[in-house]
Design a protein around this motif. Structure first.
Motif, mmCIF file in Angstrom:
data_model
loop_
_atom_site.group_PDB
_atom_site.id
_atom_site.type_symbol
_atom_site.label_atom_id
_atom_site.label_comp_id
_atom_site.label_asym_id
_atom_site.label_seq_id
_atom_site.Cartn_x
_atom_site.Cartn_y
_atom_site.Cartn_z
ATOM 1 N N VAL A 11 -4.375 25.314 -31.101
ATOM 2 C CA VAL A 11 -4.017 23.925 -31.392
ATOM 3 C C VAL A 11 -3.183 23.854 -32.658
ATOM 4 C CG1 VAL A 11 -4.933 21.652 -32.016
ATOM 5 C CG2 VAL A 11 -5.987 22.940 -30.144
ATOM 6 N N ILE A 26 -10.079 18.885 -32.426
ATOM 7 C CA ILE A 26 -10.905 19.376 -31.317
ATOM 8 C C ILE A 26 -12.247 18.655 -31.294
ATOM 9 C CG2 ILE A 26 -12.197 21.386 -30.479
ATOM 10 C CD1 ILE A 26 -9.744 23.083 -31.335
ATOM 11 N N PHE A 50 -6.227 18.452 -23.606
ATOM 12 C CA PHE A 50 -5.329 18.491 -24.771
ATOM 13 C C PHE A 50 -3.928 18.041 -24.369
ATOM 14 C CE2 PHE A 50 -2.124 20.540 -27.359
ATOM 15 C CZ PHE A 50 -2.528 20.220 -28.643
#
Length: 62
Positions: A11, A26, A50
């Motif tokens: 990420v 997250i 995501f």
């Protein structure tokens, strides 16, 4: 085997933030998923979720 989760490092690399900030993102996404009744894995987020939240569901080719 196909990867289905992003880690905090993934990420961070994808959106250009620190790993610490990626963990916060997250945690927020996992909280949203938990409210919807999904099981979550701490420190990881499903790639599909995501992509949906950050890119409107567009696959990044992974």
């Amino acid at each position: 085997m196909t990867k289905i989760f992003y880690s905090a490092q993934d990420v961070a690399d994808l959106i250009g933030v620190s790993v610490s900030k990626a963990y916060q993102i997250i945690a927020q996404m996992n909280s949203e998923l938990k409210e919807k009744g999904y099981l979550v894995q701490r420190g990881r987020v499903p790639i599909a979720y995501f992509n949906d939240r950050f890119y409107g569901g567009v696959s990044l080719g992974e």
